[in-house]
Motif scaffolding. Sequence first.
Motif, PDB file in Angstrom:
ATOM      1  N   ALA A  26     121.056  76.694  12.306  1.00  0.00           N
ATOM      2  CA  ALA A  26     122.195  76.860  13.206  1.00  0.00           C
ATOM      3  C   ALA A  26     121.793  77.236  14.624  1.00  0.00           C
ATOM      4  N   LYS A  27     120.511  77.366  14.897  1.00  0.00           N
ATOM      5  CA  LYS A  27     120.058  77.729  16.243  1.00  0.00           C
ATOM      6  C   LYS A  27     120.193  76.572  17.225  1.00  0.00           C
TER       7      LYS A  27
ATOM      8  N   LYS B 292     124.383  74.128  14.463  1.00  0.00           N
ATOM      9  CA  LYS B 292     125.489  75.083  14.503  1.00  0.00           C
ATOM     10  C   LYS B 292     126.802  74.412  14.115  1.00  0.00           C
TER      11      LYS B 292
END
Length: 257
Positions: free
Chosen positions: A226-227, A232
Amino acid sequence: MKKILLLLTLTFTVTTSAQYAIVSAVDIKDGADASYLKTEEFWGPLHQQAIKDGLELNQSVWKVIENSDQRETPADYFIITGFSSKDQLDNYLSGSADFGAIAQKVYKGKMSRRGISRMFDSSTDSSNERRNYHLQGVSATIFAGGDLNPGDMMTMNSTIAKSEDFESWEIEVAKPLIEKAIMDGNHRWWNLARIYERTENAYEGITHFFFNIGDMSFGSYFDEYAKTFKGKKLIEGLGSASDHQNWVQLELISIHN
């Protein structure tokens, strides 16, 4: 190979969704654990023979160690009976497994007919009720860590699908991340199964079960994914596709395959 198929399973193969299972949530009477386990000891060899006769694929009994269910009669044990096909499951339900005849065969010379009848008659004495769910496997990861043995732990989560493509979200986004965790030695197995039928006393609303064997530390793989912007958004879509409900942590008591 059969020892690593549960399911349910607990029951579904690791490469196909062509397997089925009955998951039975058992609510035990207060103080009746020992009596219930004695009943399961009697039934275990019968299921082993039923598997040998091609009537079941596998069968396992799990004790609830911890759960988040705040309802009045949460399950104390789960019984998972696996089948190679829906036909096999349907035949089982229609009476193809004559456990009376199986018991006479299995316990010949070991237990009298009267003793067998007493065990059958008392089989439900230790439980208040059983809530049954019929499951079809949707998808599963590879299985790591060797055969299942008594004492192994499994987590089962119920969820409610909120979109028609919920299963695709799980297969395309969640499953690859969990498989990476498995390949890194940080998990053992993940399985998604769809409820297609349930008994009248079973809980309504839930549509699927997740099964996980391992330390559940794969959350860090989702966080890392999700970075990025794309990651994300995909994790957000995954989260909005279903509404997770109760979870239970289970300890394997016995397995037959």
